[in-house]
Design a protein around this motif. Structure first.
Motif, PDB file in Angstrom:
ATOM      1  N   LEU A   1     -78.546 -33.624 -28.721  1.00  0.00           N
ATOM      2  CA  LEU A   1     -79.501 -34.730 -28.860  1.00  0.00           C
ATOM      3  C   LEU A   1     -80.539 -34.699 -27.742  1.00  0.00           C
ATOM      4  N   PHE A   2     -80.096 -34.316 -26.563  1.00  0.00           N
ATOM      5  CA  PHE A   2     -81.022 -34.276 -25.438  1.00  0.00           C
ATOM      6  C   PHE A   2     -82.132 -33.262 -25.682  1.00  0.00           C
ATOM      7  N   ILE A   3     -81.714 -32.115 -26.253  1.00  0.00           N
ATOM      8  CA  ILE A   3     -82.718 -31.075 -26.518  1.00  0.00           C
ATOM      9  C   ILE A   3     -83.761 -31.569 -27.521  1.00  0.00           C
TER      10      ILE A   3
ATOM     11  N   TYR B   1     -91.729 -27.875 -44.145  1.00  0.00           N
ATOM     12  CA  TYR B   1     -91.403 -26.602 -44.799  1.00  0.00           C
ATOM     13  C   TYR B   1     -90.136 -26.004 -44.209  1.00  0.00           C
ATOM     14  N   LYS B   2     -90.049 -26.044 -42.881  1.00  0.00           N
ATOM     15  CA  LYS B   2     -88.873 -25.475 -42.232  1.00  0.00           C
ATOM     16  C   LYS B   2     -87.609 -26.211 -42.666  1.00  0.00           C
ATOM     17  N   LEU B   3     -87.740 -27.539 -42.688  1.00  0.00           N
ATOM     18  CA  LEU B   3     -86.587 -28.356 -43.043  1.00  0.00           C
ATOM     19  C   LEU B   3     -86.107 -28.020 -44.447  1.00  0.00           C
ATOM     20  N   TRP B   4     -87.038 -27.879 -45.324  1.00  0.00           N
ATOM     21  CA  TRP B   4     -86.726 -27.588 -46.724  1.00  0.00           C
ATOM     22  C   TRP B   4     -85.940 -26.277 -46.814  1.00  0.00           C
TER      23      TRP B   4
ATOM     24  N   LEU C   1     -84.105 -33.639 -37.013  1.00  0.00           N
ATOM     25  CA  LEU C   1     -84.213 -33.938 -35.589  1.00  0.00           C
ATOM     26  C   LEU C   1     -84.877 -32.792 -34.830  1.00  0.00           C
ATOM     27  N   ALA C   2     -84.392 -31.593 -35.125  1.00  0.00           N
ATOM     28  CA  ALA C   2     -84.818 -30.454 -34.311  1.00  0.00           C
ATOM     29  C   ALA C   2     -86.268 -30.071 -34.607  1.00  0.00           C
ATOM     30  N   PHE C   3     -86.639 -29.989 -35.873  1.00  0.00           N
ATOM     31  CA  PHE C   3     -87.969 -29.490 -36.208  1.00  0.00           C
ATOM     32  C   PHE C   3     -89.033 -30.520 -35.872  1.00  0.00           C
TER      33      PHE C   3
ATOM     34  N   ILE D   1     -78.870 -24.496 -29.625  1.00  0.00           N
ATOM     35  CA  ILE D   1     -78.277 -25.758 -30.074  1.00  0.00           C
ATOM     36  C   ILE D   1     -77.583 -25.612 -31.428  1.00  0.00           C
ATOM     37  N   THR D   2     -78.011 -24.656 -32.237  1.00  0.00           N
ATOM     38  CA  THR D   2     -77.221 -24.434 -33.461  1.00  0.00           C
ATOM     39  C   THR D   2     -75.848 -23.892 -33.077  1.00  0.00           C
TER      40      THR D   2
END
Lengths: 385, 432, 557
Positions: free
Chosen positions: C538-540, A258-261, A152-154, A166-167
């Protein structure tokens, strides 16, 4: 091609030195603990063995963080969460091993469920009486969480400070959730009063030493794995992502993959560290999810020196050794010392201890003209005398 | 294990041949080491550092009297830093590295749970001075705080009988002590004929600071035509904002009294108590209790801390009782050996600070009086009710299905912490 | 621009003041009894012996005996009755253990100054432990309050009468009711009449006559006083008459419907209040983090310093609790700002452009500050006194009230926000701050001393944290852990709102506050918080730069 890289990672000098020191120290402690009787001056007590085991777990965790932070530029303030999840998975297995030896003698339910009137085992506890299942979960749960979260983030290119925050929110939310007794993980008390692991009593010195060895082996394996990852083509792309993500993307690399991995691999390593930690300290509780723990972890890596891998290990061991010593001799001054250390390291030693040593190494070498095999020296301080 | 055994065989050979057998040079110690295991930093420092000082004060006092068995007591203070795994580690350090003969320590249940396996493994001795949820009795631990039947149940009796309360709000912090206490109270209230709809249960996280909605809920729960009271097991830090909110929303003790089990003099010393006058707390000791022993203790405490405003509280009294009992038991057993002291402990009596005698029972819990006090505007409690005699601490609650058949008895025939009276066996319910 | 600010301040002050005088009319104060003690000539003693004798019964431990003594005392026809009942409430009636008598007493210098209860003449001093205040409990307190209310019912002051009548609502003692009826006949103040009617109607619910009861129910259905709902519910359980049951149910439904509306208003107020707390905690961070790009983990500790400054100011000015907060505000600003500037000069200065490393260094600073406070002030919580004008609630009606401390804090947070906005938008310093934050090199080239601006900006952000500390000290614990409990929430607010955007911070703070409070009744406090956190995560993902993303230097990183 992979194979050769892995082999080279295994055989390069740093890895050899690292493993030499690590196994040397572990073996020494093991022998001293097992060979000499408890009243001998040379005997190393169970206390020291578990302490060293704990340090090595932290070292493994620091290594995992260094992989994402040092090499990939992702400052995760939530690595404590993966550590704790691994720990909980192991804790659940250990709880199931208690069987009817709990205070209520209930073979079906752990004690905390009995006195909170749970009538049956929640579904997510099923399977944890099998070690293979627990072991799988130790890898899967943190890995899956990291994968989903990272995906989701990357993908939406959350980077830098935002990602760190967020982490932190992630681990904070998990902490609050695990504190809830309704969740069925023992609430604030967490999981404790473990009896045995794979049939071996956790109270015996033999098991303790074995756990220490297992931790050392995992650490060595993780070290080589990280060396391999960072030395491979993938590692070089990852470095490029750290230094200039947009450029790497424009060249045509799917940087988020790559980051996800790397993020997922790191989370799995953190989970393994947690799983090894729990049987050695004897308790897992939501406090491990505390955001402060994760920040402290970042500081270990910073103190040791990031993007070196062995720096993270040295940092983790040094800081925790300092903690053990200071909280014993002058508890009131400990936080001053720790706080001062954080400030000093970030301001004056941005590359950490390892960076400092490496910078001055040529001059030192000239001055003393000694063999160059002991640049891992500081880690020897990890063993209390 | 087999690995360990073979190693040991090898070791024996090595040791015998080299003949460097160390005869224990440990014997000649002329002091008795006392471990103090209370957090001095982190979130629990707020409560625990007081108990560290109490133990140090008691040790100083005992040394002035000549120590124990002619030996001086030597305190060993460590800081587990409110970190639960660190509690276990520090316990191991105290017992194996420092060689302490007894440990006074822990506050939270989780810290005790963390320490428990270690003291049992190393056969140490722990005195635990805080009121707790019960459901435990270890050979190596003496519980000098209140069990639920020494605090919660008498307090609810007072509400039912003396105040005519018919509706109950059980509000607590979400951890094991409130959970268990509320389970027990719920069962007890139902047994007393209070219907389920007249019991409201609410849990909040640690350090909860925004009480607006909950206090407002309590307010509307309290306006149903029946006398309502709040039974609070809210922990430490969260109390100040809770009481402030009560005061501000105009809930006075005359309308909806709050009876708390975790609010003592020390917690109140951080609150402006004027709006709280009349709210209640149930403990086994209050600073305001008037008798010579207590006055002397308070003076001693003021002298030791050099601060005339420092208050005393129930866990301090529990530490006081525990310490004095341990001294007596060591003198009776003429040894600091854990097993001997533990045997000698049972039946020991020492004066408590409320004018009576504390008795250590066979289940490692104390018999104590239960007092109910109302908060006064000076931050003290005025005793408004007390039990006629001593209440014996109950390790296993009679109101929980899992433990109603369990008893704890560490004397000769049974020697068990969780003896099942139905199956007549040690080891809980399902043991064959 | 100073004008706008001072006007806003003045407006707030005006609101505060009017609401204050309002409150005094409406609020039943627990401890302050009606003032009728002035006309008590000490000479005119009706039966001095008997009063002392009655008082001496208070040495008994049993509360039943004490209650009897109090009732006996109340029946005495003496001007001393009211002062003595008040003294009992205020714990100024002490039991002298040396001769087992009751006298008035004041504690001074660790000794009791004893006064004769009747003549108020000094009768000597005793050791602080030789005498103890007479212990009363809630039941006695109610009895005394009712007695005092009965006396106050005939007071000249209409406020005192209204308060007294309200105290007696729900009371079924026939003496009290007849006193109320008597007063009703001669009363001309509408508010007092309303209270007395409520009390009498509640009493009429237990009348034997059905029509009286039905009339009472009908009248009461328009009344929101909690005691009314109590009595109606009580009646509903006991009645067997169907017509009455129907009437009661209708009345209750009507009351409940109105209460429900007010409860929604309550929830929104709670949300605003939580939002204002979040805003206060986060707004300083919005400057240091948002404008300067420094992740200041010691921000919470700067709030904590502000709270401790409040404590110290109150200790230094022990007799001025009412206005010590006004001194604490600038003091806290200064203390935190100075500490902030120190941090900037000695730590952060070396770390510009490395935001993640400022996180580590300031985390170290936060540990040092926490431990310093622990060493200086001990780990125990410190008492911060709430001034009278901040305690209690603005009673809009019996079920809807706004607590003063929170009301003020909402205004205060908004004032701080507007002040800061003005400062950044309208002053020279503000211009320089914005210039440096957007492009340091160009700003320097234009002659702005960026070093100085950095130090001042950080000092400003820190000072605001200090001010927030003064406000938060009114709501929560003042202890070494104060800062830690706000730091994570503050970061969430700033990130959610969009780094570098003050309006974003405002929106985020109130948005999250209200969302949290709306969720709380459904999900419980913990789950509500978890849900809000998950929502932010989730918003971020959807909007990686928060609600109001900013362009410029901070966005590059």
């Amino acid at each position: 091609m992979r194979d050769s890289t892995f082999k080279s990672a295994l055989s390069d000098r740093t890895a050899k030195t690292f493993m030499g020191v690590l196994f040397g120290a572990t073996l020494l402690v093991t022998l001293l603990n097992q060979i000499f009787p408890p009243d001998s001056a040379l005997h190393v007590s169970a206390y020291t063995v578990t302490l060293l085991g704990k340090y090595l777990c932290y070292a493994l965790l620091a290594l995992a963080l260094d992989l994402v932070w040092g090499y990939c530029g992702i400052l995760s303030l939530g690595h404590g969460a993966f550590f704790a999840l691994g720990g909980y998975a192991m804790g659940m297995y250990l709880m199931r091993q208690i069987g009817d030896r709990g205070v209520y003698g209930n073979a079906e339910l752990p004690d905390f469920m009995v006195f909170l009137n749970w009538s049956e085992l929640p579904w997510y506890w099923h399977g944890f009486d099998q070690f293979w299942f627990a072991a799988l979960m130790i890898l899967l749960v943190p890995g899956l969480l990291a994968f989903v979260f990272g995906w989701l983030a990357f993908r939406s290119r959350v980077t830098g400070v935002y990602l760190s925050i967020i982490t932190q929110a992630l681990t904070y939310a998990l902490m609050l959730a695990f504190f809830r007794n309704e969740l069925g993980f023992g609430g604030n008390n967490g999981l404790t009063d473990f009896k045995d692991l794979l049939g071996f009593s956790l109270q015996s010195d033999g098991t303790r030493v074995a756990l220490l060895m297992a931790t050392a082996i995992s650490l060595a394996f993780a070290f080589v794995l990280c060396r391999w990852i960072t030395g491979s083509k993938l590692g070089r792309v990852v470095l490029a992502v750290r230094d200039a993500e947009s450029r790497a993307r424009f060249i045509g690399y799917r940087t988020e993959h790559y980051k996800l991995w790397v993020f997922t691999a790191s989370a799995i390593l953190a989970g393994i560290a947690g799983a090894l930690y729990v049987p050695q300290v004897g308790i897992i509780n939501p406090g491990e999810f505390s955001p402060l723990n994760s920040i402290e972890l970042v500081v270990w890596v910073a103190v040791g020196g990031r993007a070196t891998l062995y720096g993270a290990v040295i940092g983790a061991i040094l800081v925790n050794y300092g903690k053990t010593v200071f909280t014993g001799i002058m508890p009131e001054a400990w936080l001053f010392a720790l706080g001062g250390l954080f400030v000093a390291v970030t301001v004056f030693m941005p590359q950490g201890i390892v960076g400092l040593v490496e910078k001055h190494w040529p001059t030192l070498k000239q001055r003393f003209m000694k063999s160059d095999s002991n640049d891992d020296r500081p880690s020897a301080q990890g063993e209390p005398s | 294990m087999s690995f360990s055994k073979s190693m040991k065989k090898l070791a024996a050979g090595v040791v015998a041949s080299s003949a460097i057998v160390y005869s224990g040079a440990v014997m000649a110690a002329d002091t008795i080491k006392v471990g103090v295991l209370h957090s001095l930093s982190g979130t629990m420092a707020i409560s625990e550092s007081t108990l560290k000082d109490t133990v140090l004060m008691m040790i100083e006092e005992q040394n002035k009297k000549g120590g124990v068995m002619g030996k001086k007591l030597e305190p060993v203070v460590v800081d587990p830093a409110s970190n639960w795994p660190l509690f276990a580690e520090k316990t191991r350090e105290l017992i194996t590295k420092e060689g302490v003969d007894v440990i006074f320590g822990c506050w939270t249940s989780v810290s005790r749970k963390s320490v428990l396996p270690v003291v049992e493994e190393l056969n140490g001795l722990l005195f635990y001075p805080v009121q707790y949820e019960g459901e435990e009795s270890s050979k190596n631990v003496f519980y000098t705080g209140a069990a639920p039947n020494q605090q919660a149940i008498p307090a609810v009796d007072y509400l039912l009988n003396d105040l005519g309360v018919k509706r109950f709000v059980l509000a607590g912090t979400d951890y094991v002590y409130p959970r268990t206490t509320n389970k027990i109270l719920e069962a007890y209230l139902k047994a007393k004929g209070i219907p389920e709809k007249d019991i409201m249960i609410n849990y909040t996280p640690f350090g909860h600071s925004d009480w607006q909605s909950i206090v407002s809920d309590v307010k509307s729960f309290g306006s149903q035509g029946k006398k309502t009271a709040v039974v609070s097991t809210i922990n430490g830090d969260a109390n100040v904002p809770f009481y402030k909110e009560l005061g501000n929303q105009g809930i006075s003790a005359e309308d909806i009294p709050v009876v708390a089990f975790s609010v003592g003099e020390e917690e109140l010393s951080g609150i402006d108590t004027a709006p709280l006058v009349g709210h209640l707390a149930a403990w086994n000791y209050f600073q305001s209790v008037y008798n010579d022993a207590n006055e002397a203790f308070i003076d001693q405490w003021h002298g030791f801390t050099g601060d005339k405003k420092r208050v005393t509280n129930d866990p301090m009294e529990a530490t006081y009782i525990g310490f004095n009992m341990w001294v007596k038991a060591v003198e009776k057993a003429k040894s600091t050996d854990t097993d001997k002291v533990a045997d000698a402990m049972i039946g020991i009596q020492t004066p408590n600070l409320t004018g009576g005698m504390a008795v250590m029972n066979e289940n490692h819990h104390l018999s104590k009086p239960v007092l109910i006090g109302e908060i006064q505007d000076d931050g003290q409690f005025a005793v408004v009710w007390e039990t006629d005699g001593l209440v014996k601490g109950d390790a296993w609650s009679d109101f929980l299905p899992g433990s109603k058949d369990l008893i704890s008895d560490w004397t000769a025939p049974i020697k068990c912490g969780n003896y099942n009276t139905k199956t007549k066996s040690c080891g809980g319910a399902a043991a064959e | 621009m100073g004008d706008t600010f001072s006007r806003i301040l003045a407006a707030c002050l005006l609101i505060m003041l009017t609401s204050l005088s309002w409150a005094e009319e409406l609020l039943p104060e627990e401890t302050a009894p009606p003032q009728t003690t002035e006309e008590t000539p000490a000479e005119e003693i009706a039966a001095p012996l008997s009063i002392q004798d009655i008082l001496n019964q208070l040495t008994e431990r049993s509360f039943d005996m004490k209650e009897a003594a109090i009732r006996q005392l109340a029946e005495q026809d003496s001007p001393r009755v009211i002062p003595l009942l008040n003294a009992l409430m205020e714990r100024e009636l002490v039991h002298n253990r040396e001769n087992d008598t009751i006298s008035l007493g004041h504690k001074a210098d660790g000794e009791w100054q004893l006064l004769d209860p009747v003549s108020e003449q000094p009768i000597g001093t005793v050791n602080s432990r030789a005498a103890r205040p007479v212990v009363i409990n809630n039941r006695l307190r109610t009895v005394i309050n009712n007695q005092l209310a009965l006396f106050a019912l005939n007071s000249d002051n209409s406020d005192a009468r209204a308060e007294a009548a309200e105290q007696l609502i729900g009371n079924d003692d026939p003496d009290m009711l007849s006193a109320l009826r008597l007063r009703r006949e001669s009363e001309d103040n509408a508010r007092v009449i309303e209270q007395i009617d409520t009390a009498l109607n509640i009493a009429a619910l237990s009348s034997d006559d059905l029509t009286t009861r039905l009339n009472a129910i009908d009248t009461l259905s328009r009344n929101l006083h909690p005691e009314v709902k109590n009595s109606l519910n009580d009646r509903l359980r006991n009645t067997e008459v169907d017509a009455e049951k129907v009437a009661l149910e209708k009345a209750l439904a009507r009351i409940d419907a109105r209460i429900e509306n007010f409860q929604t208003a309550d929830t929104i107020f709670f949300g605003l209040s939580l939002g204002s707390v979040l805003l206060l905690a986060a707004i300083g961070l919005a400057i240091t983090f948002g404008v300067m790009g420094v992740i200041n983990m010691a921000h919470g500790e700067l709030i904590m310093l502000g709270a401790y400054t409040t404590y110290v100011v109150q200790q230094l000015l022990p007799n001025s609790n009412e206005w010590s907060l006004l001194i604490a505000l600038p003091a806290a600003f200064l203390v935190s700002a100075v500490v902030g500037i120190f941090i900037e000069r000695f730590v952060i200065r070396f770390l510009y452009g490395r935001p993640l490393e400022t996180l580590l260094a300031t985390f170290g600073v936060s540990l040092i500050l926490q431990q310093a406070v622990r060493v200086i002030f001990s780990p125990l919580n410190r008492t911060v006194i709430t001034p009278d004008w901040m305690s209690g609630a603005l009673q809009i009606n019996p079920v809807f009230s706004l607590t003063y401390n929170r009301l003020y804090i909402i205004f205060f947070a908004l004032a701080v926000f507007l002040g800061l906005l003005t400062l950044l938008k309208k002053t020279r310093l503000g211009l320089q701050v914005r210039a440096v934050s957007q492009n340091r090199t160009t700003a320097r080239a234009l002659g702005i001393r960026s070093e100085r601006v950095n130090a001042l900006t950080f000092g400003l952000g820190s000072g605001i944290a200090g001010i927030a500390g003064v406000a938060l000290a009114q709501l929560t614990n003042v202890g070494p852990n104060l800062g830690q409990s706000y730091i994570i929430d503050s970061f969430m607010v700033v990130v959610f709102g969009g780094v570098g955007n003050l309006w974003g911070t405002l929106t985020a703070a109130f948005g999250l506050g209200i969302a949290n409070k709306l969720l709380e009744p459904m999900a419980g406090a913990v789950l509500a918080k978890i849900l809000v956190l998950i929502f932010i995560i989730l918003f971020i993902q959807r909007k990686p730069r928060g609600l109001f993303p900013q362009r410029g230097r901070a966005a590059e990183e």
